[in-house]
Design a protein around this motif. Sequence first.
Motif, PDB file in Angstrom:
ATOM      1  N   ALA A  48       7.296 -40.231 -12.839  1.00  0.00           N
ATOM      2  CA  ALA A  48       6.802 -41.360 -13.634  1.00  0.00           C
ATOM      3  C   ALA A  48       5.648 -42.059 -12.934  1.00  0.00           C
ATOM      4  CB  ALA A  48       7.939 -42.348 -13.909  1.00  0.00           C
ATOM      5  N   VAL A  49       5.736 -42.279 -11.609  1.00  0.00           N
ATOM      6  CA  VAL A  49       4.719 -43.051 -10.910  1.00  0.00           C
ATOM      7  C   VAL A  49       3.426 -42.263 -10.730  1.00  0.00           C
ATOM      8  CG1 VAL A  49       5.230 -42.450  -8.499  1.00  0.00           C
ATOM      9  CG2 VAL A  49       4.505 -44.769  -9.077  1.00  0.00           C
ATOM     10  N   HIS A  50       3.527 -40.921 -10.712  1.00  0.00           N
ATOM     11  CA  HIS A  50       2.308 -40.128 -10.553  1.00  0.00           C
ATOM     12  C   HIS A  50       1.467 -40.094 -11.828  1.00  0.00           C
ATOM     13  CE1 HIS A  50       2.189 -38.296  -6.541  1.00  0.00           C
ATOM     14  NE2 HIS A  50       3.496 -38.453  -6.543  1.00  0.00           N
ATOM     15  N   VAL A  51       2.083 -40.341 -12.974  1.00  0.00           N
ATOM     16  CA  VAL A  51       1.320 -40.312 -14.238  1.00  0.00           C
ATOM     17  C   VAL A  51       0.261 -41.416 -14.267  1.00  0.00           C
ATOM     18  CG1 VAL A  51       1.479 -40.583 -16.751  1.00  0.00           C
ATOM     19  CG2 VAL A  51       3.148 -39.165 -15.531  1.00  0.00           C
ATOM     20  N   PRO A  52       0.594 -42.698 -14.051  1.00  0.00           N
ATOM     21  CA  PRO A  52      -0.456 -43.719 -14.084  1.00  0.00           C
ATOM     22  C   PRO A  52      -1.456 -43.583 -12.932  1.00  0.00           C
ATOM     23  CG  PRO A  52       1.634 -44.687 -13.381  1.00  0.00           C
ATOM     24  CD  PRO A  52       1.932 -43.309 -13.869  1.00  0.00           C
ATOM     25  N   ILE A  53      -0.996 -43.119 -11.758  1.00  0.00           N
ATOM     26  CA  ILE A  53      -1.936 -42.966 -10.640  1.00  0.00           C
ATOM     27  C   ILE A  53      -2.964 -41.885 -10.963  1.00  0.00           C
ATOM     28  CG2 ILE A  53      -2.149 -42.339  -8.208  1.00  0.00           C
ATOM     29  CD1 ILE A  53       0.638 -43.499  -7.756  1.00  0.00           C
ATOM     30  N   ALA A  54      -2.467 -40.720 -11.471  1.00  0.00           N
ATOM     31  CA  ALA A  54      -3.392 -39.634 -11.830  1.00  0.00           C
ATOM     32  C   ALA A  54      -4.294 -40.056 -12.988  1.00  0.00           C
ATOM     33  CB  ALA A  54      -2.594 -38.384 -12.188  1.00  0.00           C
ATOM     34  N   GLY A  55      -3.699 -40.745 -13.963  1.00  0.00           N
ATOM     35  CA  GLY A  55      -4.503 -41.181 -15.117  1.00  0.00           C
ATOM     36  C   GLY A  55      -5.607 -42.133 -14.717  1.00  0.00           C
ATOM     37  N   MET A  56      -5.299 -43.072 -13.806  1.00  0.00           N
ATOM     38  CA  MET A  56      -6.315 -44.032 -13.376  1.00  0.00           C
ATOM     39  C   MET A  56      -7.352 -43.393 -12.445  1.00  0.00           C
ATOM     40  SD  MET A  56      -5.859 -46.769 -14.972  1.00  0.00           S
ATOM     41  CE  MET A  56      -7.012 -47.806 -14.077  1.00  0.00           C
ATOM     42  N   ALA A  57      -7.028 -42.271 -11.829  1.00  0.00           N
ATOM     43  CA  ALA A  57      -8.019 -41.563 -11.024  1.00  0.00           C
ATOM     44  C   ALA A  57      -8.956 -40.730 -11.888  1.00  0.00           C
ATOM     45  CB  ALA A  57      -7.318 -40.661 -10.003  1.00  0.00           C
ATOM     46  N   LEU A  75      11.403 -35.879 -20.108  1.00  0.00           N
ATOM     47  CA  LEU A  75      10.647 -36.557 -21.160  1.00  0.00           C
ATOM     48  C   LEU A  75      10.594 -38.064 -20.916  1.00  0.00           C
ATOM     49  CD1 LEU A  75       9.192 -36.496 -23.905  1.00  0.00           C
ATOM     50  CD2 LEU A  75      11.443 -36.650 -25.011  1.00  0.00           C
ATOM     51  N   LEU A  76      11.737 -38.670 -20.565  1.00  0.00           N
ATOM     52  CA  LEU A  76      11.760 -40.114 -20.326  1.00  0.00           C
ATOM     53  C   LEU A  76      10.908 -40.496 -19.122  1.00  0.00           C
ATOM     54  CD1 LEU A  76      15.499 -41.042 -21.020  1.00  0.00           C
ATOM     55  CD2 LEU A  76      13.497 -41.676 -22.371  1.00  0.00           C
ATOM     56  N   ALA A  77      10.911 -39.642 -18.082  1.00  0.00           N
ATOM     57  CA  ALA A  77      10.072 -39.924 -16.914  1.00  0.00           C
ATOM     58  C   ALA A  77       8.596 -39.906 -17.297  1.00  0.00           C
ATOM     59  CB  ALA A  77      10.354 -38.906 -15.813  1.00  0.00           C
ATOM     60  N   LEU A  78       8.203 -38.922 -18.082  1.00  0.00           N
ATOM     61  CA  LEU A  78       6.797 -38.856 -18.537  1.00  0.00           C
ATOM     62  C   LEU A  78       6.451 -40.061 -19.409  1.00  0.00           C
ATOM     63  CD1 LEU A  78       6.519 -35.032 -19.358  1.00  0.00           C
ATOM     64  CD2 LEU A  78       5.341 -36.259 -17.522  1.00  0.00           C
ATOM     65  N   LEU A  79       7.386 -40.436 -20.296  1.00  0.00           N
ATOM     66  CA  LEU A  79       7.130 -41.589 -21.163  1.00  0.00           C
ATOM     67  C   LEU A  79       7.042 -42.881 -20.356  1.00  0.00           C
ATOM     68  CD1 LEU A  79       9.411 -40.776 -24.250  1.00  0.00           C
ATOM     69  CD2 LEU A  79       6.910 -40.720 -24.143  1.00  0.00           C
ATOM     70  N   GLN A  80       7.899 -43.008 -19.334  1.00  0.00           N
ATOM     71  CA  GLN A  80       7.815 -44.175 -18.453  1.00  0.00           C
ATOM     72  C   GLN A  80       6.428 -44.258 -17.823  1.00  0.00           C
ATOM     73  OE1 GLN A  80      11.401 -43.593 -15.857  1.00  0.00           O
ATOM     74  NE2 GLN A  80      11.570 -45.781 -16.056  1.00  0.00           N
ATOM     75  N   GLY A  81       5.989 -43.125 -17.272  1.00  0.00           N
ATOM     76  CA  GLY A  81       4.672 -43.094 -16.629  1.00  0.00           C
ATOM     77  C   GLY A  81       3.554 -43.388 -17.608  1.00  0.00           C
ATOM     78  N   LEU A  82       3.629 -42.829 -18.818  1.00  0.00           N
ATOM     79  CA  LEU A  82       2.600 -43.082 -19.834  1.00  0.00           C
ATOM     80  C   LEU A  82       2.595 -44.551 -20.235  1.00  0.00           C
ATOM     81  CD1 LEU A  82       2.987 -39.891 -22.080  1.00  0.00           C
ATOM     82  CD2 LEU A  82       0.990 -40.530 -20.701  1.00  0.00           C
ATOM     83  N   GLY A  83       3.779 -45.166 -20.313  1.00  0.00           N
ATOM     84  CA  GLY A  83       3.841 -46.593 -20.646  1.00  0.00           C
ATOM     85  C   GLY A  83       3.107 -47.431 -19.624  1.00  0.00           C
ATOM     86  N   VAL A  84       3.330 -47.149 -18.329  1.00  0.00           N
ATOM     87  CA  VAL A  84       2.621 -47.887 -17.280  1.00  0.00           C
ATOM     88  C   VAL A  84       1.132 -47.589 -17.348  1.00  0.00           C
ATOM     89  CG1 VAL A  84       2.396 -48.225 -14.780  1.00  0.00           C
ATOM     90  CG2 VAL A  84       4.654 -47.912 -15.793  1.00  0.00           C
ATOM     91  N   LEU A  85       0.765 -46.314 -17.586  1.00  0.00           N
ATOM     92  CA  LEU A  85      -0.648 -45.937 -17.652  1.00  0.00           C
ATOM     93  C   LEU A  85      -1.372 -46.688 -18.771  1.00  0.00           C
ATOM     94  CD1 LEU A  85      -3.099 -44.211 -16.889  1.00  0.00           C
ATOM     95  CD2 LEU A  85      -2.173 -42.384 -18.340  1.00  0.00           C
ATOM     96  N   LEU A  86      -0.738 -46.773 -19.945  1.00  0.00           N
ATOM     97  CA  LEU A  86      -1.378 -47.462 -21.075  1.00  0.00           C
ATOM     98  C   LEU A  86      -1.628 -48.929 -20.742  1.00  0.00           C
ATOM     99  CD1 LEU A  86       0.596 -45.939 -24.098  1.00  0.00           C
ATOM    100  CD2 LEU A  86      -1.806 -45.557 -23.507  1.00  0.00           C
ATOM    101  N   VAL A  87      -0.658 -49.580 -20.122  1.00  0.00           N
ATOM    102  CA  VAL A  87      -0.817 -50.994 -19.793  1.00  0.00           C
ATOM    103  C   VAL A  87      -1.904 -51.172 -18.732  1.00  0.00           C
ATOM    104  CG1 VAL A  87       0.332 -53.004 -18.759  1.00  0.00           C
ATOM    105  CG2 VAL A  87       1.540 -51.612 -20.452  1.00  0.00           C
ATOM    106  N   VAL A  88      -1.899 -50.325 -17.695  1.00  0.00           N
ATOM    107  CA  VAL A  88      -2.900 -50.444 -16.626  1.00  0.00           C
ATOM    108  C   VAL A  88      -4.293 -50.132 -17.163  1.00  0.00           C
ATOM    109  CG1 VAL A  88      -3.628 -49.579 -14.365  1.00  0.00           C
ATOM    110  CG2 VAL A  88      -1.208 -49.918 -14.830  1.00  0.00           C
ATOM    111  N   MET A  89      -4.412 -49.123 -18.024  1.00  0.00           N
ATOM    112  CA  MET A  89      -5.718 -48.792 -18.617  1.00  0.00           C
ATOM    113  C   MET A  89      -6.217 -49.954 -19.473  1.00  0.00           C
ATOM    114  SD  MET A  89      -7.305 -45.928 -17.946  1.00  0.00           S
ATOM    115  CE  MET A  89      -8.277 -45.614 -19.413  1.00  0.00           C
ATOM    116  N   ALA A  90      -5.296 -50.554 -20.230  1.00  0.00           N
ATOM    117  CA  ALA A  90      -5.694 -51.697 -21.058  1.00  0.00           C
ATOM    118  C   ALA A  90      -6.140 -52.862 -20.180  1.00  0.00           C
ATOM    119  CB  ALA A  90      -4.521 -52.116 -21.950  1.00  0.00           C
TER     120      ALA A  90
END
Length: 854
Positions: free
Chosen positions: A660-669, A729-744
């Motif tokens: 979950a935590v790697h999704v927003p980090i990778a997305g923000m990179a 799936l829930l781990a990916l969704l958790q990470g995507l949720g954080v990514l969307l908020v951080v991107m916003a």
Amino acid sequence: MVLQTSDEGLSTAQAAQRLLEDGPNALPGDQRRTLRAIAHETLAEPMFMLLLAAGSLYLLLGDLQEGLILFGLVLVVLALTLYQEGKTERAMAALRDLSSPRALVLRDGQPQRIAGSEVVCGDVLLLAEGDRVAADAVLIGGSDVQVDESLLTGEAVPVSKVPEAGPAAPQASAPPRPGGDGQAALFSGTLLVKGHGSARVSATGSRSEIGRIGRALETLSSERSPLKKQTAKLVQILAVIAFGASLFLVVAYGLIRGDWLGALLAGIALAMALLPQEFTVVLTVLPALGAWRLSREKVLTRRIAAIETLGATSVLCVDKTGTLTENRMTVVQLYAQADSQAAGQSLEVDYAVTRELPESFHTLVEFSILASVADPFDPMEKAFHRLGQHFLENTEHLHRDWTLMQEYGLTPQLRAMSHVWKAVDGDAHVVAAKGAPEAIFDLCHLDGAAQARLASAVEAMAERGLRVLGVAQARFHGQRWPAQEHEFDFEFVGLLGLADPLRAEIREAVAQCRSAGIRIVMITGDYPATAHAIAAQAQLDAGQVLTGDAMALLSDAELQACMKSVSVCARIAPEQKLRIVQALKAEGQIVAMTGDGVNDAPALKAAHVGVAMGGRGTDVAREAASLVLLDDNFASIVRAVRLGRRIFDNLRKSMSYILAVHVPIAGMALLPVLLGWPTALFPLHIAFLELVIDPACSMVFENEPSESDVMQRAPRDVNTPLFGGMTLLLALLQGLGVLLVVMAAYAWGVGAMTEAAARAFAFTTLVIGNLALIFSNRSHSGSLWATLRVPNRTLWLVTGVTLGLLGLVLYLPWLARLFLFAPLSLPHLLTAVALGLLSVLWFEAIKFSRRRPR
């Protein structure tokens, strides 16, 4: 065991001196990793190579401060890794010490069980069937000793050993070699397959035969578990994705912006963000420290992979004696038979009340002792000796001056043992036999009426939960011993009923198993009535009892159908345990089996989780098992199941958090670069995040206590992957949720603030979201607010250090410049914190909907 020697071994002081002079009885080549080796392995990890590469690039660009900070972070992360790996290595070393072979030696004239590494030259080893020989030694006394030396010779046929004749002779120029019949020499690591005896140690450690050959014996299995294979595949996939995405980003960044050094740094940052190297840390640290925790619960883990299966166990097959009961036998009832055609006399024995035994019972006690070893280890034989010492001391019925001439051991065909004694006076030999009542009836050739009358007496004792043994006597003239006991002319003497109290904690442990969906199958060699009584006391399902004789008549398919409802198996021979395990496995059950004897080894190996007895078990049983009960207590197995479920839960939570935590980090990179926004994350930022992720995924989740419902769930399906399906799936969704908020947050910051302030705003949101993910993943059923009341000091330490470091990089000017941040105003800071917490609240809503009754 009868020792044909007066050797009393070494004194404690002599043994300590020799241990100091010769060193421990250990083989060369102990592969314990040093801190230097751990550091070398850690620095070779891809994540650290990327950090070093990024630091080197900053130095090449002339940015000395940022380069040195990156190298400093490398040292910090390295120190954390050394702490984690060092703690793991110490736990593994403790397990190796616990799982090293044990040895029974004479010290100060008394038997003592010590670690095999503490055996020294001159020690007297006491060896019994199923024992590993702890060191090279010379047999000085014994009976019918046969040894499997295939470890040294490759030959599977056991060789016979004979005691050394007379005092120890000077060593010959050519020492004895393994594999020879008729020798007195025993060799370290070989296995006693028959008989018992005593041996004087002649060589230890590297001076032993196996030490000279240079073969190391590993006691902790290092095979790759299914979980490690599954995770290795996932890491390989993510590594390929990381390489491809990083290469794409470098090319895209360079072509779009023309800054190829910046492109290289962005590519390194993305690779660091995508590489989940923490998976390997978690799969090493959590099971190893879990095994260490199990050892504190008196359960030794010999195969780490068994922890995966332990929490999924659906059937526990357990011995009665010593596991459900205390294995502290006391004779409480006697039945003496003066005439095989007449009814016998029964007597209740209470040490506190009974002052003396009537004369009619003296012979029964006398021959029960003669049929036992002189210095007993078996609890039943200890009970016979204690009975004689209490009631027959200073009478003619105790014969300490008699000489044991011949022994007949228990066999699968005849569950009785006999001793032939030479009395001080007279020419006749006295023969004493004891064993299962039906075996003693057979030896005495009783008619049907006598057997029926005695069987009712046995049944009456058994219904009280007593262990019942029969005793017989005979006389024999001559020196040519019969080939079998049936050739003696035995007379029936009587019966002894022994009580073995149920362990105090058994009923609670059984109730826990029932609530956890685990069925308990009690297996014993006792009478059906005894087994039924003990099962009822333990509050097991004691409805139908399957006997060994009935089981022998069943086909495999019939046995499989029968085991669906049977919870008590009585009069079971050790070799029948294997059929029980196979029948339960064929039904789809996950089976844990306890055992202690040589013949239990096949069943222990066949079970999903073999559990050997550490106190009374043989070395063969311990080697075949995955776990060893150091206190032989059933309640310890239940605690181990609870801890196994906790370890599995924490592995799943930790791995969910990592992904979950790697999704927003990778997305923000990646995404800001592709969208043409200012770069959000550089290698320095990701190195900072690694300071949170590494200790969080291993130390925080490893210290997480069991969830309240851990023993109220049905056993998990062992075929369900640890990390797949809904969990993934829930781990990916958790990470995507954080990514969307951080991107916003970053999108809003880029339009409303300076670039440095926007980066600081998004980074703060990401760090708080990271911490929120840790708290949210502490429980997949309880709410985040409920978990705040669950103690975990490591969690609050990691949280406090992270928030402190975040404050420093935001508001310490020189650090803020290195991180390309601008200080945030209080409203902006509070907004970023609120957004970070908000990023996981949707997951809390899902957990709430799952908990709601329908």
